[in-house]
Design a protein around this motif. Structure first.
Motif, PDB file in Angstrom:
ATOM      1  N   SER A   1       0.829  -1.203   0.000  1.00 39.09           N
ATOM      2  CA  SER A   1       0.000   0.000   0.000  1.00 39.09           C
ATOM      3  C   SER A   1       0.867   1.259   0.000  1.00 39.09           C
ATOM      4  N   ALA A   2       1.917   1.284   0.819  1.00 38.49           N
ATOM      5  CA  ALA A   2       2.788   2.456   0.886  1.00 38.49           C
ATOM      6  C   ALA A   2       3.473   2.711  -0.449  1.00 38.49           C
ATOM      7  N   LEU A   3       3.933   1.651  -1.103  1.00 39.95           N
ATOM      8  CA  LEU A   3       4.570   1.810  -2.408  1.00 39.95           C
ATOM      9  C   LEU A   3       3.584   2.330  -3.449  1.00 39.95           C
ATOM     10  N   ALA A   4       2.357   1.813  -3.420  1.00 43.43           N
ATOM     11  CA  ALA A   4       1.354   2.276  -4.377  1.00 43.43           C
ATOM     12  C   ALA A   4       1.009   3.745  -4.152  1.00 43.43           C
ATOM     13  N   LEU A   5       0.830   4.128  -2.890  1.00 46.08           N
ATOM     14  CA  LEU A   5       0.531   5.529  -2.581  1.00 46.08           C
ATOM     15  C   LEU A   5       1.663   6.449  -3.022  1.00 46.08           C
ATOM     16  N   ALA A   6       2.902   6.042  -2.765  1.00 44.96           N
ATOM     17  CA  ALA A   6       4.048   6.875  -3.101  1.00 44.96           C
ATOM     18  C   ALA A   6       4.309   6.908  -4.595  1.00 44.96           C
TER      19      ALA A   6
END
Length: 435
Positions: free
Chosen positions: A126-131
């Motif tokens: 999720s963090a990678l997708a958001l960033a």
């Protein structure tokens, strides 16, 4: 036939006498501490994943382009970053325990608790997708992680407490943290309880979730002051023309959102046929990069700050440009959700609705911008989420005018007639659209 005598001081109660039920006070008081713990924990979890995503975003979209001497949002860089994000998320989904959660296309707000071993992979994806600029929000992964941790820790500490209690606290605490207010959580929990047999007072049932939502909201308010204020001009005295515009725009936006709902299962099926996450997600990232190159940087990321940006530029973007933003963002939302990126669909849908409403306002300048944006956001959310209360809440918060609440309630009625019984942006385990 002899009748049973009432108990007296000389006659002990008969075995058939039932003990008095516990008072609500004795039931509710012990729920406060667990609810506070889960609420604060959910808020800290949301803040942690948001901070990680922000730091990664700064690295991907500012530090690296500066070091390489390329434009921050050049077409080539958008394609490269989103494709690389697809590769990174694909590796996590392939190798992480539990494959970083079940297929996100089948997940809504809440659901059965995941095994705790799945949580690290889910949060990392999720963090990678958001960033990386993927058009999804943080809500679903954060709720799923909070529910998994609350259920696991709560069941270990209090094994006699039903699991549904911890699930409700995790959902409510995270919703409070996401929106900075417990109201959205109260609406979601109330809507969920409406389909279940009544077990006493509604307020008794939502007491603990409200405590968790309030604790989650205060945690994020004290740390980061989240806001859905889009800077729209206040509308204190809406007239008949505003009501009419809201009725029409909410319905048209609902139709626009429904078009995506009909496409969703077919696109998901096309990606699923590729089979392996290291094929599906890099291809999805490449398609998202191409869409970003077409629509520009405003169509990237979850969409909250980008919505504020297009609202701040009212009058500077033409109807054609706004229509392109709405179509590209909706396409990006469909691709991101279909190919397996981990994230929620509410935040990008708000951007789609805002761009749709501003496009209508650019075509018919007599429409008040606040009416245009809030009514269109309402229609798109009703179509894509089928969460009536949440859609109304978000639209009202976007409007930031108490007088608009009555107008939006009226506008929701024809829009609901359009969407009820039709598909929305969630699939069953066989890949068929839910209705």
């Amino acid at each position: 036939m002899a009748t049973e005598r009432p108990p007296t001081p000389e006659t002990p109660p008969t075995p058939s006498a039932t003990p008095a039920p516990e008072t609500p006070l004795r039931v509710l008081l012990p729920q406060i501490l667990p609810a506070l713990v889960v609420g604060v924990g959910s808020g800290l979890l949301f803040l942690g994943i948001s901070e990680l995503a922000d730091q990664l975003q700064e690295l991907m979209w500012n530090d690296l382009p500066d070091a390489l001497g390329v434009g921050h949002y050049s077409s080539l860089w958008m394609i490269a970053v989103l494709t690389a994000t697809g590769i990174a998320v694909g590796l996590i989904v392939w190798k992480a325990p539990g494959h970083a959660s079940p297929d996100p296309a089948t997940e809504g707000l809440g659901g059965p608790p995941l095994p705790p071993v799945v949580v690290p992979g889910l949060l990392a994806a999720s963090a990678l997708a958001l960033a990386g600029g993927v058009s999804l929000g943080p809500e679903s992964p954060t709720i799923g992680s909070a529910v998994a941790l609350a259920f696991w820790l709560g069941h270990r500490a209090f094994p006699a407490v039903p699991g549904a209690f911890w699930v409700a606290l995790g959902v409510a605490g995270t919703l409070g943290a996401l929106f900075g207010t417990p109201i959205a959580a109260a609406l979601v929990i109330s809507e969920a309880l409406a389909s279940k047999p009544s077990r006493g007072s509604l307020w008794d049932q939502i007491f603990a979730p409200l405590v968790a939502a309030g604790a989650g909201a205060m945690t994020t308010q004290l740390a980061s002051s989240p806001s859905f204020d889009m800077g729209l001009p206040p509308l204190n005295n809406p007239g008949y023309e505003d009501v009419l515009a809201a009725l029409v725009l909410a319905t048209l936006a609902a139709v626009f959102g429904l078009l995506a709902c009909y496409v969703y299962p077919h696109l998901h099926r096309a990606f699923t046929r590729l089979g392996h996450p290291m094929l599906v997600l890099p291809l999805g990232g490449l398609v998202l990069g191409l869409l970003g190159a077409l629509g520009g940087h405003l169509t990237l990321f979850k969409g909250l700050h980008e919505t504020q940006e297009i609202v701040a530029g009212i009058g500077t973007l033409g109807s054609g440009e706004l229509a392109k933003l709405a179509v590209v963002k909706l396409a990006a939302l469909l691709v991101a959700g279909s190919c397996g990126f981990r994230g929620g669909r509410v935040f990008p849908a708000v951007f789609v609705g805002a761009a749709f409403g501003l496009c209508a306002q650019a075509l018919v300048t007599e429409i008040n911008p606040t009416v245009a944006v809030s009514a269109a956001v309402l229609g798109v959310l009703l179509a894509t989420t089928r969460q009536g209360w949440v859609s109304l809440f978000v639209a009202a918060v976007v409007a930031a005018s108490p007088a608009m609440i009555a107008v939006l309630c009226l506008a929701s009625l024809p829009a609901w007639l359009v969407v009820t019984g039709r598909p929305f942006l969630q699939l069953d385990e066989d890949g068929r659209a839910l209705r």
